[in-house]
Every structure is written in structure tokens, then in C-alpha cells.
Design a protein around this motif. Structure first.
Motif, PDB file in Angstrom:
ATOM      1  N   LYS A  89       0.850  -1.184   0.000  1.00 56.11           N
ATOM      2  CA  LYS A  89       0.000   0.000   0.000  1.00 56.11           C
ATOM      3  C   LYS A  89       0.885   1.233   0.000  1.00 56.11           C
ATOM      4  O   LYS A  89       2.023   1.198   0.466  1.00 56.11           O
ATOM      5  N   LYS A  90       0.354   2.346  -0.511  1.00 49.65           N
ATOM      6  CA  LYS A  90       1.130   3.591  -0.575  1.00 49.65           C
ATOM      7  C   LYS A  90       1.642   4.004   0.800  1.00 49.65           C
ATOM      8  O   LYS A  90       2.782   4.431   0.945  1.00 49.65           O
ATOM      9  N   SER A  91       0.806   3.853   1.822  1.00 50.91           N
ATOM     10  CA  SER A  91       1.218   4.252   3.167  1.00 50.91           C
ATOM     11  C   SER A  91       2.352   3.365   3.682  1.00 50.91           C
ATOM     12  O   SER A  91       3.261   3.844   4.367  1.00 50.91           O
ATOM     13  N   ASP A  92       2.313   2.087   3.346  1.00 51.17           N
ATOM     14  CA  ASP A  92       3.385   1.170   3.759  1.00 51.17           C
ATOM     15  C   ASP A  92       4.690   1.503   3.041  1.00 51.17           C
ATOM     16  O   ASP A  92       5.755   1.476   3.635  1.00 51.17           O
ATOM     17  N   LYS A  93       4.590   1.836   1.750  1.00 50.06           N
ATOM     18  CA  LYS A  93       5.781   2.216   0.994  1.00 50.06           C
ATOM     19  C   LYS A  93       6.404   3.472   1.584  1.00 50.06           C
ATOM     20  O   LYS A  93       7.616   3.564   1.716  1.00 50.06           O
ATOM     21  N   ALA A  94       5.565   4.442   1.926  1.00 43.30           N
ATOM     22  CA  ALA A  94       6.071   5.701   2.481  1.00 43.30           C
ATOM     23  C   ALA A  94       6.778   5.463   3.800  1.00 43.30           C
ATOM     24  O   ALA A  94       7.799   6.080   4.083  1.00 43.30           O
ATOM     25  N   ALA A  95       6.256   4.529   4.603  1.00 47.14           N
ATOM     26  CA  ALA A  95       6.886   4.225   5.891  1.00 47.14           C
ATOM     27  C   ALA A  95       8.206   3.488   5.703  1.00 47.14           C
ATOM     28  O   ALA A  95       9.175   3.733   6.411  1.00 47.14           O
ATOM     29  N   PRO A  98      11.070   6.343   3.044  1.00 46.90           N
ATOM     30  CA  PRO A  98      10.764   7.779   3.148  1.00 46.90           C
ATOM     31  C   PRO A  98      11.362   8.564   1.978  1.00 46.90           C
ATOM     32  O   PRO A  98      12.429   8.209   1.472  1.00 46.90           O
TER      33      PRO A  98
END
Length: 100
Positions: A89-95, A98
Motif C-alpha cells: 500500500k502507498k502508506s506502507d511504501k512511504a513508511a 521515506p
């Protein structure tokens, strides 16, 4: 919107197909139907058989399973890493990754 250059794999060992040399491939995010018959955990673990089965469905130019099985291991890992990234998920990738 996704930067399509993030989906390009530049091959260390180009693939020769007749008189054509493939130096890079572009992968697109698979839809659920293109993942049929594949265990998602196998893709996330960079299982060679899973990568070889999915890549022809999402690569441009379309690579064959035989071409993938003959691919340089470093290139195959790069392809598998891109595919595994599509499953996050996009949020997991961002975490995990960074922005710089």
C-alpha cells in the motif's frame, strides 16, 4: 500519480531476441486477475517461479518465461523487487522508503 521511471528495469545483461536487443523493460502494476495462480507471499519473498510466471503478464516488451529463466540473477532480483513493491500500500511504501 506514479512516476513510470520507477517501473523501469535497466538490465545489466541485455536480452537478445533475434536481431533485437532488449536493454530495459517497463513493468506495470498487476491487477488481481494477472496474479491468478500465484501466491502473494511467494512474490514478496522474491520466489523465482512466481516472478517468472507474473512478469510476462506485466512487462513491456513482453518477456517469455524462457527469457526470464535465462536472465541474469541481479536483473531478476530487480524485477522481483519492483513487483513486490507493487503489492505494498502507498502508506506502507512511504513508511518503508521515506522520500529523500
Amino acid at each position: 500519480m506514479t512516476d513510470t521511471t520507477d517501473n523501469v528495469v535497466v538490465l545489466d545483461q541485455p536480452i537478445v531476441r533475434g536481431e533485437t536487443t532488449i536493454e530495459q523493460i517497463t513493468l506495470r502494476k498487476p491487477n488481481a486477475g494477472e496474479l491468478r495462480g500465484i501466491t502473494l507471499s511467494d512474490l514478496l519473498q522474491l520466489d523465482v517461479n512466481a516472478i517468472v510466471r507474473v512478469t510476462p503478464r506485466i512487462s513491456s516488451p513482453t518477456l517469455t518465461e524462457a527469457e526470464l529463466r535465462a536472465m541474469d540473477p541481479a536483473d531478476l532480483v530487480d524485477v522481483g523487487g519492483k513487483i513486490a513493491g507493487f503489492l505494498l500500500k502507498k502508506s506502507d511504501k512511504a513508511a518503508l522508503f521515506p522520500a529523500k
